[in-house]
Design a protein around this motif. Structure first.
Motif, PDB file in Angstrom:
ATOM      1  N   HIS A 245       0.823  -1.207   0.000  1.00  0.00           N
ATOM      2  CA  HIS A 245       0.000   0.000   0.000  1.00  0.00           C
ATOM      3  C   HIS A 245       0.861   1.263   0.000  1.00  0.00           C
ATOM      4  O   HIS A 245       0.346   2.370  -0.138  1.00  0.00           O
ATOM      5  N   GLU A 277      -6.134   7.567   6.807  1.00  0.00           N
ATOM      6  CA  GLU A 277      -6.605   7.301   8.158  1.00  0.00           C
ATOM      7  C   GLU A 277      -5.433   7.154   9.121  1.00  0.00           C
ATOM      8  O   GLU A 277      -4.337   6.743   8.726  1.00  0.00           O
ATOM      9  N   ASN A 280      -1.835   4.082   9.697  1.00  0.00           N
ATOM     10  CA  ASN A 280      -1.502   3.290   8.512  1.00  0.00           C
ATOM     11  C   ASN A 280      -0.099   3.590   7.989  1.00  0.00           C
ATOM     12  O   ASN A 280       0.147   3.596   6.789  1.00  0.00           O
ATOM     13  N   ARG A 412      -3.688   4.342   1.860  1.00  0.00           N
ATOM     14  CA  ARG A 412      -4.905   3.616   2.214  1.00  0.00           C
ATOM     15  C   ARG A 412      -4.585   2.431   3.125  1.00  0.00           C
ATOM     16  O   ARG A 412      -3.462   1.939   3.168  1.00  0.00           O
ATOM     17  N   ARG A 413      -5.629   1.973   3.829  1.00  0.00           N
ATOM     18  CA  ARG A 413      -5.463   0.821   4.702  1.00  0.00           C
ATOM     19  C   ARG A 413      -5.113  -0.389   3.858  1.00  0.00           C
ATOM     20  O   ARG A 413      -5.762  -0.666   2.845  1.00  0.00           O
ATOM     21  N   MET A 419      -1.746  -7.054   4.827  1.00  0.00           N
ATOM     22  CA  MET A 419      -1.583  -7.081   6.279  1.00  0.00           C
ATOM     23  C   MET A 419      -0.884  -8.366   6.723  1.00  0.00           C
ATOM     24  O   MET A 419      -0.047  -8.352   7.629  1.00  0.00           O
ATOM     25  N   THR A 457      -7.570  -2.941  12.958  1.00  0.00           N
ATOM     26  CA  THR A 457      -8.195  -2.017  12.001  1.00  0.00           C
ATOM     27  C   THR A 457      -7.180  -1.125  11.298  1.00  0.00           C
ATOM     28  O   THR A 457      -7.538  -0.367  10.402  1.00  0.00           O
ATOM     29  N   SER A 458      -5.914  -1.196  11.728  1.00  0.00           N
ATOM     30  CA  SER A 458      -4.864  -0.379  11.109  1.00  0.00           C
ATOM     31  C   SER A 458      -3.523  -1.027  11.392  1.00  0.00           C
ATOM     32  O   SER A 458      -3.425  -1.985  12.184  1.00  0.00           O
TER      33      SER A 458
END
Length: 510
Positions: A245, A277, A280, A412-413, A419, A457-458
């Motif tokens: 990302h 966000e 990240n 972006r995430r 991940m 979530t991040s």
């Protein structure tokens, strides 16, 4: 030390004589093509074979600035200048011409005792010399035999001390005019400020402030963009993978590094704005860019404190005045092209920005940042070689003029696949940071990795969860038991907290 003979007084009188009109003081070339006959005779007497230097030494402009400064409202004060070792003929020629240019009497003497032969000179000549102010070049001065107070006893004389090196106890009292040469393996360097003005200011400051500003006197090297640096960026980009990302940012830095290396330019890139966000990896990415490029980094966090004065310093007229953090960092930086990271700029500009936006507009425009003005430092500073990275969660708070100066890239995430890839690298890095990689399994099993990713979530949350799982693995066993088993510990997921259960009662009643 023997008492000088009477001939010294006659020589002083002869050197003080200057009846001819000096040429115009402005726009002089060096060496001047209109040396007066009297000056030529003087030079012939002191310089071997009448040789004039063809280019001014490094300190020439600096001394020129000092001699041109005059303020009748300020009391007279002796100034002592230090010239590092170089041919005496060059020193004498440059100093004699400067004294001729600025209506100073110039005397060349051999010792400290010669300086105090004024008692043997007629009073009228002494008064005439003092009105014009005298520049004394002392060829052989033993600083172990005289004190600073001895040399400044007569406020009408400026003194030049030519010697290779000053004793440590003299360095803070003498104005340094020699620019020390840069290392031979760093060919590119720049002067970041007006040295003459800065030296004048340093001479009037206390010792701690002198030490803070003195590094700005010397030229600073520019780290060049080379093929080796480009290959480091390329290798880092490959390690993160095509699907990262962060790919857009890496491509931008890589392309600009390639162009600068191709053009033989200094390392750097256009101002970047990283948005997205929280959590990240915007801040982490900025630090990694500095590390991969090999640039010194300074971080300014606008979320913690948006006071503009912290960045641009306080007025010299204030009590406890000091330079701003940007100027202090530039002085401490070993190079002229560092990286400055400004965190969470949107939080500072969302309300009353107290002039922060005007400051940013100036910093991000190279033509304007060449003249960065700190409130404490007299001359402006050249910040045009620095690179800037700004981060923001909400770019809508930023004005159009500010956005026009930035290349905006949204972080972006990462998706689930990204991940999972980041997780294994992060796990190894956290174990190494904790120093416990010998006691844990080298990789996380797929099921545990999936659970960690699903809870996060991040990237920031993922790191927190990995650290928590590592800590949970060592909670129950005794230390002796843990030390006996290497490469066997497995991170353990703690139970999820119930965020939707009944709230605990208030007060002391059930």
């Amino acid at each position: 030390m023997n008492k000088p003979t009477k001939d010294v007084s006659q020589r002083l009188l002869g050197l003080l004589s200057m009846d001819a009109e000096p040429p115009e003081m402005l726009d002089l070339e060096f060496p001047p093509d209109d040396y007066h006959d009297e000056m030529v005779e003087f030079m012939d007497a002191w310089l071997p074979d009448g040789q004039f230097i063809q280019t001014p030494p490094a300190w020439y402009a600096s001394l020129q600035g000092f001699l041109s400064q005059s303020n009748p409202n300020l009391p007279m004060k002796t100034r002592i200048f230090h010239l590092a070792a170089e041919p005496e003929s060059e020193q004498l020629c440059a100093c004699r011409w400067l004294s001729y240019q600025y209506y100073k009497y110039f005397i060349v003497i051999d010792s400290f005792l010669d300086l105090h032969e004024w008692s043997d000179i007629a009073p009228d000549d002494v008064a005439r010399a003092r009105r014009g102010r005298t520049l004394a070049f002392i060829r052989h001065l033993d600083l172990s035999e005289v004190t600073y107070q001895d040399l400044v006893a007569d406020p009408y004389i400026d003194i030049i001390i030519p010697r290779p090196k000053l004793p440590a106890n003299w360095q803070g009292q003498v104005l340094q005019l020699q620019h020390y040469p840069l290392p031979t393996n760093i060919p590119h360097s720049v002067q970041l400020t007006d040295v003459t003005q800065l030296q004048l200011q340093i001479a009037s400051l206390a010792a701690p402030q002198q030490d803070m500003l003195r590094p700005l006197i010397e030229p600073k090297p520019l780290i060049p963009a080379t093929e080796a640096v480009y290959l480091r960026v390329q290798q880092w980009s490959t390690q993160l993978g095509e699907g990262s990302h962060l790919r857009h940012v890496l491509d931008t830095v890589q392309e600009q590094t390639k162009l600068r290396a191709l053009g033989g330019k200094a390392l750097g890139f256009r101002p970047l704005l990283l948005t997205g966000e929280p959590g990240n990896a915007k801040s982490w990415l900025a630090s990694q860019i500095a590390a991969v490029l090999g640039l010194p980094k300074y971080k300014i966090d606008f979320a913690g404190n948006g006071d503009r004065m912290l960045l641009v310093g306080s007025s010299r007229n204030w009590h406890n005045a000091a330079p701003g953090r940007i100027a202090q960092f530039l002085a401490e930086s070993p190079v002229a092209n560092p990286l400055i990271v400004i965190e969470e700029v949107d939080k500072a500009l969302a309300g009353q920005d107290h002039g922060l936006q005007d400051l940013l507009l100036m910093l991000l425009e190279p033509e304007n940042s060449k003249e960065f003005q700190d409130n404490f430092i007299l001359p402006s500073l050249d910040l045009s070689h620095a690179s800037f990275i700004l981060t923001a969660n909400d770019p809508s708070c930023l004005s159009l003029p500010l956005l026009s100066r930035l290349q905006q890239i949204e972080i972006r995430r990462p998706n689930q696949a990204m991940m999972l890839q980041l997780l294994q690298e992060m796990y190894q890095r956290i174990l190494k940071e904790m120093g416990v990689q010998a006691y844990f399994t080298p990789e996380l099993p797929v099921e545990l990795a999936m659970q960690l990713v699903s809870r996060s979530t991040s990237i920031r949350a993922l790191r927190f969860n990995v650290q928590t799982a590592i800590e949970a693995a060592v909670k129950e066993p005794e230390l002796s038991e843990l030390l006996a088993h290497q490469h066997s510990l497995m991170p353990k997921l703690p139970p999820l907290k119930n965020t939707h259960g009944p709230k605990p009662p208030l007060g002391f009643l059930p």
